[in-house]
Design an enzyme around this catalytic site. Sequence first.
Site, PDB file in Angstrom:
ATOM      1  N   CYS A 113     -53.546  -0.538 -58.695  1.00 45.05           N
ATOM      2  CA  CYS A 113     -52.990   0.464 -59.599  1.00 45.05           C
ATOM      3  C   CYS A 113     -51.483   0.333 -59.797  1.00 45.05           C
ATOM      4  O   CYS A 113     -50.927   0.817 -60.770  1.00 45.05           O
ATOM      5  CB  CYS A 113     -53.365   1.864 -59.136  1.00 45.05           C
ATOM      6  SG  CYS A 113     -53.320   2.092 -57.352  1.00 45.05           S
ATOM      7  N   THR A 172      -3.817  -2.909  -9.596  1.00 46.74           N
ATOM      8  CA  THR A 172      -3.781  -1.987 -10.726  1.00 46.74           C
ATOM      9  C   THR A 172      -4.085  -0.607 -10.174  1.00 46.74           C
ATOM     10  O   THR A 172      -5.093  -0.424  -9.481  1.00 46.74           O
ATOM     11  CB  THR A 172      -4.890  -2.360 -11.738  1.00 46.74           C
ATOM     12  OG1 THR A 172      -4.727  -3.730 -12.061  1.00 46.74           O
ATOM     13  CG2 THR A 172      -4.830  -1.514 -12.971  1.00 46.74           C
ATOM     14  N   SER A 196     -14.565  -6.447 -16.481  1.00 50.83           N
ATOM     15  CA  SER A 196     -15.870  -6.966 -16.112  1.00 50.83           C
ATOM     16  C   SER A 196     -16.518  -6.172 -14.981  1.00 50.83           C
ATOM     17  O   SER A 196     -17.637  -6.460 -14.587  1.00 50.83           O
ATOM     18  CB  SER A 196     -15.766  -8.435 -15.729  1.00 50.83           C
ATOM     19  OG  SER A 196     -14.823  -8.581 -14.701  1.00 50.83           O
ATOM     20  N   GLY A 197     -15.799  -5.173 -14.458  1.00 51.66           N
ATOM     21  CA  GLY A 197     -16.427  -4.375 -13.417  1.00 51.66           C
ATOM     22  C   GLY A 197     -15.601  -3.147 -13.112  1.00 51.66           C
ATOM     23  O   GLY A 197     -14.418  -3.091 -13.450  1.00 51.66           O
TER      24      GLY A 197
END
Lengths: 134, 508
Positions: free
Chosen positions: B137, B452, B477-478
């Site tokens: 259709c 740090t 990274s951690g």
Amino acid sequence: MKIKILYTHERVKHPVLSTVILKTGVPLNILEASISPSRGELVVDVPASGDQLKAVIEALKAEGVEVRELGPTIEVDEEKCVLCGACVSPCPTGAITLTMERLEIDEQLCIRCKACVIACPFKALSMASTSWEA
Amino acid sequence: MEARGAETLRTYEEINEKIKRGDAVVMRADEFVEYAKRYGVEKAAKDVDVVTTGTFGAMCSSGAFINFGHTEPPIKMWRCWLNDVPAYKGLAAVDVYLGATAVSETRGIEYGGGHVIEDLVSGREVELRAEGWPTDCYPRQYVETVITLEEVNQAVLVNPRNAYQRYAAATNSTDRILYTYMGTLLPRYGNVMYSGSGELNPLTKDPGYETIGIGTRIFLGGGIGYVIGEGTQHNPKAGMGTLMVRGDLKQMNAKYLRGATIHRYGSTLYVGVGIPIPLINRRVAETAATPDEEIYTEILDYGVPSRSRPIVRRVSYAELKSGRVEVKGETVRASSMSSLPRALEIAETLKRRIEEGEFTLTRPAELLPTVREFKPLEVKRYEPRVKDVMTKRVISAKPADDVKTVARLIVEHGVDHIPIVRSDGRLVGIVTSWDLARALAEGKQTLSEVMTTKVIVAKPEEAVDVVARRLLQYKISGMPVVDEEYRVLGIVTTDDLAKLVKGRRGAP
Ligand code: SF4
Ligand code: SF4
């Protein structure tokens, strides 16, 4: 008053600003700087007006650099601005005021940090171009 | 006590009679506040028939149903884009729902559904692209054309949640700039952003929802709209009711319907909503007369990325609108995400339309509910927390240790991060193998010289993905995992997270 200073390659090595500061006693404040081996471009705020401002500009010219006065730093597109205030309190120097009719930016206070340009949800603010060609 | 919605002062029919005769007394909410202050609520309630309200702000839960009409041969669209913004196609062949926060597949958040709606309302052409699901259709596979608002059959704004009764204001305790849906938040409580128009806010003026409900005729985006029910997250108990509304986009005006992009957040739609409050009884008159000084909201700390952000303090809209707010003993600037001047303009426009007989009031078929629970979504699946993935055996050092000893620790244990802890176990700093390499190169001896001290940390109960985002943000990274007293419980690194992802996917 904000001005743009254009250095050509011969003047890049000279301490132009310090010389002018010492000579005029006006503490020039560097807002933007791009210096390459061949040319330099600084946008500097001169906290002075009238004769003192003239003296600074003359002193700069005497150092062999080109000086241009800058128009409004931040331009407001009034079609786009909906007068919300999203740019107002993020301005670190309080340079922006919103009234019921419009947004006002105090050129004296603006340090060209673009925080307002980023904060506007409708891109109604833009920083006037200060490029070499401008 | 008289029933909610009782028409004891005047009925809707009486008000509409007066509107038709041109002698209804209408005031903007801010004008009514002043009037009631001056003459008392008693007299104000007698003198004034209708109070108009307005708000113009970011309403993310907004969007439009559009019916494009059928192409020849017809298509059953199963994917559809308007100016490259995807529209929802889980509907019949050529019906779509275009959401305000959907973003362009080519331009990202710079251009979204809200902008498409604004473009349509402004009369601009919009590019329509759709892929078909070919059937007997609906044989067509693809269509690409342009549409305008005028050409489509229906374009109906149907917004599941608009016009918050009030909204929490925002500040930021962290030391970096946050870009949130409440705008730019400067570090260390540097500013306050708020939203909503206070004494002009529609639901604030009728917090018992005595005059607002299904069928209330309203100002919506410059045209006429209707409330079709409570909005999603309707939360009457917290004074944070919301509305679901609909209105014909074809009557609207881009001045009151604006696409917007909030930096690093997304795109949305600014919607203008104005509601007439008929003063049907004394209670409604009283609430409609509430001034900014008595309308409160909370300032929340958006520095805490949690569902329940800590409340910094309660604040009135009067203080917020003054542009200066006290936070933690300091006065900082406050400004609004929504537009107060435009909210006022909406209330004024609605007032004029009523005065001029163009806008009559409707009695709601059903009032908004005053009781509704606002529930959170509990995550029923296992979700790893930091404490589940962190490395518990922490190799740490003391501030007085010398650099060489610590370098040896790093080599021996194959770790990259050494938290520096005092004798009572509290974290005072961190060194990485890189810090040590530099220290050795520069001939530094003790840890306190190289560590740090501003350490980015994680808490044991935090979700792993939040922590992963933080690692990325600070390019580290951690980070040590600490308890409330800053005692080190473990360390979580990118390696720990990588292991987790591997486990989750079941990959080799
Ligand atoms: S550029 Fe920075 S200082 Fe200037 S108005 Fe904008 S936010 Fe304020
Ligand atoms: S954020 Fe943009 S729209 Fe809002 S007041 Fe500032 S310039 Fe105008």
